[in-house]
Design a protein around this motif. Sequence first.
Motif, short mmCIF file in Angstrom:
data_model
loop_
_atom_site.label_atom_id
_atom_site.label_comp_id
_atom_site.label_asym_id
_atom_site.label_seq_id
_atom_site.Cartn_x
_atom_site.Cartn_y
_atom_site.Cartn_z
N VAL A 8 8.31 59.30 62.87
CA VAL A 8 9.28 59.36 61.78
C VAL A 8 8.99 58.23 60.79
N PHE A 9 9.34 58.45 59.54
CA PHE A 9 9.28 57.43 58.49
C PHE A 9 10.71 57.01 58.19
N ILE A 10 11.03 55.76 58.46
CA ILE A 10 12.39 55.25 58.30
C ILE A 10 12.48 54.51 56.97
N PRO A 11 13.49 54.84 56.17
CA PRO A 11 13.65 54.13 54.88
C PRO A 11 14.23 52.74 55.11
N SER A 12 14.01 51.86 54.14
CA SER A 12 14.57 50.51 54.24
C SER A 12 15.19 50.11 52.90
N LYS A 13 16.43 49.68 52.99
CA LYS A 13 17.12 49.17 51.80
C LYS A 13 16.50 47.86 51.36
N ASN A 14 16.19 47.01 52.34
CA ASN A 14 15.50 45.75 52.11
C ASN A 14 14.35 45.70 53.12
N TYR A 15 13.15 45.93 52.64
CA TYR A 15 11.97 46.08 53.49
C TYR A 15 11.76 44.87 54.40
N GLU A 16 11.87 43.67 53.88
CA GLU A 16 11.64 42.47 54.69
C GLU A 16 12.71 42.30 55.77
N VAL A 17 13.96 42.57 55.43
CA VAL A 17 15.04 42.48 56.42
C VAL A 17 14.83 43.51 57.52
N SER A 18 14.49 44.74 57.14
CA SER A 18 14.28 45.78 58.14
C SER A 18 13.09 45.45 59.05
N LYS A 19 12.02 44.90 58.49
CA LYS A 19 10.89 44.50 59.33
C LYS A 19 11.33 43.45 60.35
N SER A 20 12.09 42.48 59.91
CA SER A 20 12.58 41.44 60.83
C SER A 20 13.51 42.03 61.89
N PHE A 21 14.36 42.94 61.47
CA PHE A 21 15.30 43.59 62.40
C PHE A 21 14.56 44.31 63.53
N TYR A 22 13.57 45.10 63.17
CA TYR A 22 12.86 45.86 64.20
C TYR A 22 12.03 44.97 65.11
N GLN A 23 11.52 43.88 64.59
CA GLN A 23 10.82 42.93 65.44
C GLN A 23 11.81 42.27 66.41
N GLN A 49 9.17 52.32 55.87
CA GLN A 49 8.64 52.42 54.51
C GLN A 49 9.48 51.63 53.52
N ARG A 50 8.81 51.14 52.51
CA ARG A 50 9.49 50.46 51.41
C ARG A 50 9.97 51.54 50.45
N PHE A 51 11.00 52.20 50.89
CA PHE A 51 11.61 53.31 50.16
C PHE A 51 13.04 53.41 50.65
N TYR A 52 13.96 53.67 49.75
CA TYR A 52 15.35 53.79 50.17
C TYR A 52 16.04 54.90 49.39
N SER A 104 19.77 49.57 57.16
CA SER A 104 19.74 50.51 56.04
C SER A 104 20.68 51.69 56.24
N GLY A 105 21.44 51.66 57.33
CA GLY A 105 22.40 52.73 57.62
C GLY A 105 21.89 53.76 58.61
N GLU A 106 20.64 53.64 59.04
CA GLU A 106 20.07 54.58 60.00
C GLU A 106 20.76 54.42 61.35
N LEU A 107 20.99 55.53 62.03
CA LEU A 107 21.68 55.51 63.32
C LEU A 107 20.68 55.71 64.45
N TRP A 108 20.70 54.78 65.38
CA TRP A 108 19.89 54.87 66.59
C TRP A 108 20.83 55.20 67.75
N GLN A 109 20.54 56.28 68.44
CA GLN A 109 21.25 56.60 69.68
C GLN A 109 20.35 56.09 70.80
N ILE A 110 20.63 54.92 71.28
CA ILE A 110 19.85 54.34 72.37
C ILE A 110 20.40 54.92 73.67
N THR A 111 19.54 55.63 74.38
CA THR A 111 20.00 56.47 75.49
C THR A 111 19.27 56.15 76.78
#
Length: 116
Positions: A8-23, A49-52, A104-111
């Motif tokens: 999947v390609f996940i959008p990011s409202k703030n690319y740098e913040v999202s990169k840090s979040f996932y790390q 992706q750097r796209f929102y 960025s508002g994306e929902l993760w269902q961690i299961t």
Amino acid sequence: MQVDDIRVFIPSKNYEVSKSFYQALGFKLDYVSEDLSLFENGDCFFFLQRFYNQELANNLVLQLSVIDINEAYDRVIGLEGFDIKFNPIQEERWGKVLMLWGPSGELWQITQFNTA
């Protein structure tokens, strides 16, 4: 056609913040380009992706299957400095689930699925 992977390609409202979040969530960052990063954990991959687009981000739901939901919950509650929200672990007939909304508002269902 035989498929061996889907990413999947996940959008990011703030690319740098999202990169840090996932790390911080436990994914390894692999550089692709200035506008695209590949994240991995084990045999699982996704692109950031750097796209929102707000409508897309707010309707994007991903399921992340884990072996130990409590370990995942401990990781989530330890995340600091990110504009995220999450719900407590819920018991379902098929397993346990932790809902996590990313920066960025994306929902993760961690299961964690029931075994047997």
